[in-house]
Motif scaffolding. Structure first.
Motif, PDB file in Angstrom:
ATOM      1  N   UNK A  29      82.603 -38.720 -43.608  1.00  0.00           N
ATOM      2  CA  UNK A  29      82.180 -38.192 -44.905  1.00  0.00           C
ATOM      3  C   UNK A  29      82.166 -39.261 -45.998  1.00  0.00           C
ATOM      4  N   UNK A  30      81.690 -40.464 -45.648  1.00  0.00           N
ATOM      5  CA  UNK A  30      81.563 -41.587 -46.587  1.00  0.00           C
ATOM      6  C   UNK A  30      82.890 -41.961 -47.245  1.00  0.00           C
ATOM      7  N   UNK A  31      83.921 -41.996 -46.448  1.00  0.00           N
ATOM      8  CA  UNK A  31      85.248 -42.372 -46.929  1.00  0.00           C
ATOM      9  C   UNK A  31      85.297 -43.872 -47.191  1.00  0.00           C
ATOM     10  N   UNK A  32      85.801 -44.277 -48.348  1.00  0.00           N
ATOM     11  CA  UNK A  32      85.877 -45.687 -48.718  1.00  0.00           C
ATOM     12  C   UNK A  32      87.218 -46.247 -48.288  1.00  0.00           C
ATOM     13  N   UNK A  33      87.186 -47.431 -47.697  1.00  0.00           N
ATOM     14  CA  UNK A  33      88.413 -48.082 -47.274  1.00  0.00           C
ATOM     15  C   UNK A  33      88.316 -49.581 -47.412  1.00  0.00           C
ATOM     16  N   UNK A  34      89.473 -50.188 -47.454  1.00  0.00           N
ATOM     17  CA  UNK A  34      89.590 -51.636 -47.552  1.00  0.00           C
ATOM     18  C   UNK A  34      89.695 -52.201 -46.140  1.00  0.00           C
ATOM     19  N   UNK A  35      88.881 -53.201 -45.809  1.00  0.00           N
ATOM     20  CA  UNK A  35      88.897 -53.795 -44.476  1.00  0.00           C
ATOM     21  C   UNK A  35      90.221 -54.505 -44.255  1.00  0.00           C
ATOM     22  N   UNK A  36      90.896 -54.175 -43.147  1.00  0.00           N
ATOM     23  CA  UNK A  36      92.200 -54.750 -42.823  1.00  0.00           C
ATOM     24  C   UNK A  36      92.174 -55.629 -41.583  1.00  0.00           C
ATOM     25  N   UNK A  37      91.106 -55.568 -40.789  1.00  0.00           N
ATOM     26  CA  UNK A  37      91.030 -56.400 -39.592  1.00  0.00           C
ATOM     27  C   UNK A  37      90.311 -55.689 -38.461  1.00  0.00           C
ATOM     28  N   UNK A  38      90.103 -56.407 -37.385  1.00  0.00           N
ATOM     29  CA  UNK A  38      89.440 -55.854 -36.217  1.00  0.00           C
ATOM     30  C   UNK A  38      90.373 -55.846 -35.022  1.00  0.00           C
ATOM     31  N   UNK A  39      90.223 -54.833 -34.190  1.00  0.00           N
ATOM     32  CA  UNK A  39      91.010 -54.726 -32.971  1.00  0.00           C
ATOM     33  C   UNK A  39      90.077 -54.278 -31.855  1.00  0.00           C
ATOM     34  N   UNK A  40      89.718 -55.205 -30.993  1.00  0.00           N
ATOM     35  CA  UNK A  40      88.774 -54.870 -29.938  1.00  0.00           C
ATOM     36  C   UNK A  40      87.418 -54.561 -30.536  1.00  0.00           C
TER      37      UNK A  40
END
Length: 86
Positions: A29-40
């Motif tokens: 639902x177009x939730x905004x978030x801060x990128x924290x990193x990638x895992x796989x």
């Protein structure tokens, strides 16, 4: 069925954004978030106002528009003024 470390998406993953970049998760639902990193084959996002991180496939993510960034930063400032844990 996929293996434990297999990605269901056969496309090459996009380049990782810089830590802290504000992104929109279109699958939630177009939730905004801060990128924290990638895992796989998943990216971790965290709400700007604090809260639990969630994982999303990069294909469901786009950069936040300026108005979405403003709303997220305002939510963070409000949470901080209430003394919420960030």
């Amino acid at each position: 069925m996929y293996g434990v470390d297999a990605c269901p998406n056969t496309e090459e993953p996009p380049d990782l954004p810089a830590l802290g970049t504000l992104l929109v998760d279109t699958s939630r639902n177009n939730r905004v978030g801060e990128f924290r990193g990638g895992a796989g084959c998943y990216w971790s996002l965290r709400p700007m106002g604090g809260g639990t991180e969630w994982e999303v496939e990069p294909r469901h993510v786009r950069l936040a528009l300026p108005i979405e960034q403003l709303r997220a930063r305002t939510a963070r400032a409000n949470a901080r003024s209430r003394g919420d844990i960030l």
